[in-house]
Design an enzyme around this catalytic site. Structure first.
Site, PDB file in Angstrom:
ATOM      1  N   GLU A 145      -6.125  -4.569   8.510  1.00 27.87           N
ATOM      2  CA  GLU A 145      -5.165  -3.489   8.749  1.00 27.87           C
ATOM      3  C   GLU A 145      -4.789  -3.451  10.235  1.00 27.87           C
ATOM      4  O   GLU A 145      -5.596  -3.773  11.098  1.00 27.87           O
ATOM      5  CB  GLU A 145      -5.765  -2.134   8.350  1.00 27.87           C
ATOM      6  CG  GLU A 145      -6.074  -2.008   6.882  1.00 27.87           C
ATOM      7  CD  GLU A 145      -6.632  -0.634   6.528  1.00 27.87           C
ATOM      8  OE1 GLU A 145      -5.986   0.075   5.764  1.00 27.87           O
ATOM      9  OE2 GLU A 145      -7.721  -0.294   7.042  1.00 27.87           O
ATOM     10  N   ASN A 190      -4.455   5.150  -2.140  1.00 24.81           N
ATOM     11  CA  ASN A 190      -5.680   5.781  -1.621  1.00 24.81           C
ATOM     12  C   ASN A 190      -6.118   6.907  -2.556  1.00 24.81           C
ATOM     13  O   ASN A 190      -5.293   7.714  -3.010  1.00 24.81           O
ATOM     14  CB  ASN A 190      -5.422   6.338  -0.222  1.00 24.81           C
ATOM     15  CG  ASN A 190      -5.301   5.237   0.811  1.00 24.81           C
ATOM     16  OD1 ASN A 190      -6.290   4.693   1.278  1.00 24.81           O
ATOM     17  ND2 ASN A 190      -4.051   4.884   1.150  1.00 24.81           N
ATOM     18  N   GLU A 202      -7.858   2.424  -3.481  1.00 28.35           N
ATOM     19  CA  GLU A 202      -8.577   2.250  -2.224  1.00 28.35           C
ATOM     20  C   GLU A 202      -9.524   3.425  -1.994  1.00 28.35           C
ATOM     21  O   GLU A 202      -9.093   4.578  -1.988  1.00 28.35           O
ATOM     22  CB  GLU A 202      -7.590   2.128  -1.056  1.00 28.35           C
ATOM     23  CG  GLU A 202      -6.758   0.856  -1.111  1.00 28.35           C
ATOM     24  CD  GLU A 202      -5.985   0.631   0.179  1.00 28.35           C
ATOM     25  OE1 GLU A 202      -6.098   1.488   1.094  1.00 28.35           O
ATOM     26  OE2 GLU A 202      -5.272  -0.380   0.283  1.00 28.35           O
ATOM     27  N   ASP A 225     -11.752   0.701   1.698  1.00 32.61           N
ATOM     28  CA  ASP A 225     -10.908   0.882   2.883  1.00 32.61           C
ATOM     29  C   ASP A 225     -11.764   1.144   4.127  1.00 32.61           C
ATOM     30  O   ASP A 225     -12.918   1.587   4.018  1.00 32.61           O
ATOM     31  CB  ASP A 225      -9.951   2.043   2.640  1.00 32.61           C
ATOM     32  CG  ASP A 225      -8.768   2.017   3.592  1.00 32.61           C
ATOM     33  OD1 ASP A 225      -8.605   1.016   4.314  1.00 32.61           O
ATOM     34  OD2 ASP A 225      -7.999   3.005   3.597  1.00 32.61           O
ATOM     35  N   GLU A 278       0.848  -1.194   0.000  1.00 26.83           N
ATOM     36  CA  GLU A 278       0.000   0.000   0.000  1.00 26.83           C
ATOM     37  C   GLU A 278       0.882   1.242   0.000  1.00 26.83           C
ATOM     38  O   GLU A 278       1.825   1.363   0.806  1.00 26.83           O
ATOM     39  CB  GLU A 278      -0.917   0.031   1.214  1.00 26.83           C
ATOM     40  CG  GLU A 278      -1.800   1.273   1.246  1.00 26.83           C
ATOM     41  CD  GLU A 278      -2.716   1.336   2.449  1.00 26.83           C
ATOM     42  OE1 GLU A 278      -3.471   2.326   2.552  1.00 26.83           O
ATOM     43  OE2 GLU A 278      -2.675   0.407   3.287  1.00 26.83           O
TER      44      GLU A 278
END
Length: 863
Positions: free
Chosen positions: A788, A669, A701, A731, A611
């Site tokens: 996460e 993201n 995400e 997310d 990520e």
């Protein structure tokens, strides 16, 4: 009584047409004329008393002198002449009736030469009485007229006696000098009685009344005197009475000249009055135009009353006026519409615009002359144009006022908008408002997006309108309630006696929102947070707004209803604002960098993806995380450049790893604001092609806190990216209010369980239940689940047992630069490249994810 005076003077040789509109007040009584009436009554009473006294003296003189009775033919002749003189006359229009001057002086003068004065008085009075009976005149008017004639005849007869003229039918002996002097006396007495009454009735002066059309009146008097002298000379000389046949010719010529002169004078005055009235109609006020037209119309056309009816134009309004001004202004129907009324259409000359009708009402049935008809048509056309202009101006003014209102008010709630709030606040800072403390209350509704997500925008609008109404009702007089946009409101609190009252006033307003409201059959409770800021000494409205915004976010973070701005707690906000001014420099100098956190197979410990996490290497503040600057970036105009820089670095790193043998997908993201940019999908695809990265190796995400309304808006961008092969991940799954609604709107490939559940997975059955249900949901939808915030081996084991096969967190690696990430992959764990943790089971003990293929660089690619 004034009507009596006016009508009497019309028939005694004093031409009222010469007075023009000065006789207007004599026609109709008003409530303000009491004083004038009393004066008229005194004058007329005086005339009647004097006439009675003079008549008594005449009778006494006739008795003492033993006046003989004249021959009946002479009396009959005088009586007939009187009837003819008073009954038939050249007429002109004055006010709402026909009037004109008579030749009553002729029978008086001729009669005094032929018979004794008492008999002249008797014959003339009889003639007047006959005419008034035929005309059905008012008795009071007749009394006044008779009294005046008694005075005039007695004075003229006395003059003849003094000059030695003795009446006689057989041998009249009046000289021209005697006739001239006697007629001058008649003229003088008549004017002495006439002008004071007219002056009082018209509220003018005797001198002004006397001078009005003096030349015309002198001409008529001289023509009458010439006629009298001619008749008497024929009688005295004893010549043929056939010569008297020329008398009507003389009288007719004199009257035709007089009539033409009067009409010319009247037309000139009429045009002047029409021009003056037209000028007055140039007003842009429709009320003033209608009132002026109705009031002046009575004078222009000698009408009793005038009506303006706008009903035909679609406006239910009638304006009525008489000599005393406007008497009615309101809805129809109109009052006059009969034989005594004349109706004219109010339309322009080209008939392109029709405003209504104009109605003139008279005392009786009349017929307008050609001149009057043309004047009426001109007046109606001018009035129609004035009405149209006034209506157009009123519409322009309405539009201007509406535009001004719209520019200062929110269209949804009707509250003041940001512009109006700033202007009112600027007035305070400029010192143009009342004394007292001024504060700003900034209000933001909590979880308002849930209403839009679940009930739709129509329900959301209804909630906003109700909130606006409650805030406006709760505001104190003078306070300004404004909607700044979305679910954000502001209240300018003024005239506060002390600063502490700002908090009290704010709490009162927010408490007004606590009562539940019903929207589409559902009971909804509105919660809000408010920030209070007192007006600063400098900085103006912008600084006041900033401080209120800081206080509002402090209240939200603290879970309080309100918070008051405190300078000591403003450090972070000042830094955020300062950072906002440095964003452009940061993008230009590549101060934004990307770190990467590995995503690991929980069973084997092998890295399966990474990520990308953006960081700001600020030259003064050091290493800043997205929590410290992302909100500022999203609110600025630098978001596209920032998003492009992060994506470019992430794809460049992915390409570098692939070349080294690790073909790992990279997750980036994405801000919802980026998806609103129609250029964003093309930018992503361009970057993929530039770095030669397959679209399926990129994962975007999306925050699970996206609202349904946002998803509807960005759906086109998501569909375009998905069709190109880009994968989508949701997310922070589980922290939103409607996960199933979100999943039904976007076809995601991955679900990322928020760290708040992972942290509690060992101790909280609720957290474990959420993770288990998420895994079951993902399995049924063929989605991958990633946990996460995995920080311990027990958490890894618990997640694996619940069915979660992938995770990321400090147990495996902290975020790191791209080069370090590659070195970590190459080093691996336990001698296994690409592995960051020991395997929890033997190979083949469980169904594994597809193995990565070895690349030419010695690494393994993820499956």
């Amino acid at each position: 009584m004034r009507e009596l005076a006016r009508m009497n003077t019309l028939e005694t040789g004093n031409d009222p047409a010469a007075l023009g509109d000065r006789t207007a007040p004599l026609q109709k009584r008003s409530s303000n004329d009491d004083a004038t009436d009393r004066q008229l009554q005194l004058l007329i009473g005086l005339v009647v008393v004097l006439a009675i006294g003079v008549a008594a003296l005449d009778v006494l003189h006739a008795v003492t002198t033993r006046t003989a009775i004249p021959n009946p033919p002479a009396l009959i002749l005088i009586y007939a002449f009187s009837v003819i003189s008073y009954r038939f006359k050249i007429e002109i229009r004055i006010r709402s009736s026909h009037n004109g001057s008579t030749w009553g002086d002729v029978p008086i003068m001729v009669g005094l030469v032929l018979v004794p004065m008492p008999w002249v008085v008797l014959c003339v009075i009889a003639g007047m009485a006959t005419v008034r009976i035929i005309n059905r005149a008012d008795p009071l008017k007749s009394i006044f007229a008779i009294a005046k004639e008694v005075l005039v005849i007695s004075a003229t007869g006395a003059t003849f006696l003094v000059l030695g003229t003795r009446p006689g039918v057989d041998h009249p002996n009046a000289s021209v000098l005697a006739v001239t002097v006697a007629y001058l006396v008649l003229w003088l007495v008549d004017d002495l009685v006439f002008h004071p009454v007219i002056a009082v009735a018209s509220r003018s002066t005797i001198g002004k009344v006397f001078r009005n059309d003096l030349g015309g009146r002198v001409f008529v008097r001289l023509a009458t005197l010439a006629t009298v002298i001619y008749i008497i000379e024929v009688l005295v000389s004893g010549t043929s009475l056939f010569l008297l046949a020329f008398v009507p010719v003389l009288v007719g010529c004199a009257h035709l000249w007089r009539l033409r002169r009067l009409r010319t004078h009247q037309e000139r005055d009429s045009w002047r009055q029409l021009a003056d009235t037209t000028d007055e109609l140039s007003s842009v006020d429709l009320n003033q135009v209608l009132h002026i037209a109705a009031a002046q119309g009575t004078k222009l056309f000698s009408a009793g009353e005038v009506e303006i009816d706008l009903t035909a134009s679609g406006v239910d309004r009638v304006v009525r006026a008489g000599l005393d001004g406007v008497s009615y202004d309101g809805p129809g129907p109109r009052k006059f519409d009969g034989e005594s009324s004349i109706t004219t259409e109010l339309e322009t000359r080209d008939r392109s615009y029709h405003a209504g009708v104009l109605v003139l009402d008279f005392d009786g049935k009349i017929k307008l002359t050609e001149f009057e008809q043309y004047k009426l048509k001109t007046f109606a056309s001018a009035l129609c144009t004035a009405i149209r202009n006034a209506a157009a101006y009123a519409e322009l003014r309405r539009i201007s006022e509406q535009n001004a209102y719209d520019a200062a008010h929110d269209p949804l709630t009707g509250l003041a908008n940001r512009r109006e709030l700033y202007e009112r606040a600027d007035e305070y800072f400029a010192g143009r408002t009342e004394d007292g403390v001024v504060a700003l209350l900034l209000i933001d509704l909590n979880h308002f997006k849930e209403v839009n997500d679940t009930l739709g925008h129509a329900a959301g609008d209804a909630v906003l309108r109700e909130v606006a109404r409650r805030l406006d009702d709760a505001a104190a007089p003078g306070d300004l309630v404004a909607r700044l946009g979305g679910d954000e409101f502001a209240v300018l609190l003024v005239n506060l006696l002390t600063p502490a009252l700002a908090t009290h006033r704010a709490e009162q307003m927010l408490s007004a929102l606590e009562t539940t409201l019903e929207v589409e059959g559902m009971q909804i409770t509105v919660e809000a947070a408010g920030g209070i800021a007192l007006a600063p000494g400098s900085g103006g409205i912008n600084e006041l707004m900033r401080r209120a915004d800081v206080a509002m976010y402090q209240a939200k973070r603290a879970g309080q209803q309100t918070a008051t701005y405190a300078h000591a707690q403003d450090t972070a906000d000042v830094e955020r604002l300062m950072l906002g001014g440095e964003l452009q420099r940061a993008v230009a100098k590549h101060e934004f960098v990307v770190d990467f956190q590995p995503i690991v197979d929980l069973g084997s410990g092998e890295v399966i993806a990474a990520e990308a996490l953006a960081r700001w290497q600020h030259p003064e503040y050091g290493y800043l995380t997205p929590m410290q600057f992302l909100e500022t970036v999203e609110r600025s105009g630098q978001l596209p450049a920032f998003a492009d820089a992060v994506l470019d670095q992430a794809l460049a790193a992915s390409g570098g790893w692939r070349e080294a043998g690790f073909d790992l997908p990279v997750a980036v993201n994405v801000s919802p604001r980026s998806l609103l940019d129609p250029r964003f999908p093309a930018t992503v695809l361009t970057r993929l092609a530039r770095h030669d990265v397959a679209p399926e190796r990129l994962v975007l995400e999306l925050a699970e806190t996206l609202t349904i309304s946002q998803l509807d808006t960005v759906g086109r961008a998501l569909d375009e990216l998905r069709e190109a092969g880009v994968r989508l991940a949701l997310d922070d799954f589980g922290t939103g209010v409607s996960p199933l609604s979100v999943l039904s709107h976007i076809p995601v490939n991955q679900l990322k369980i928020d760290r708040v559940f992972v942290t509690s997975v060992e101790t909280s059955s609720e957290a474990a239940a959420v993770i288990r249900s998420t895994v079951d949901l993902a399995r049924s939808l063929h989605l991958t689940v990633i946990a996460e915030g995995v920080e311990s081996e027990p958490q890894r084991l618990a997640l694996w047992e619940l069915g979660c096969v992938a995770g990321q967190g400090h147990l495996f690696a902290r975020p790191m630069a791209s080069a370090r990430m590659l070195a970590t992959l190459q080093r691996g764990s336990g001698g296994r490249p690409g592995a960051l943790a020991a395997a929890m089971h033997d190979a083949g003990a469980v169904v594994r994810m597809p193995r990565r293929r070895r690349s030419s660089g010695g690494g393994r690619s993820a499956g």
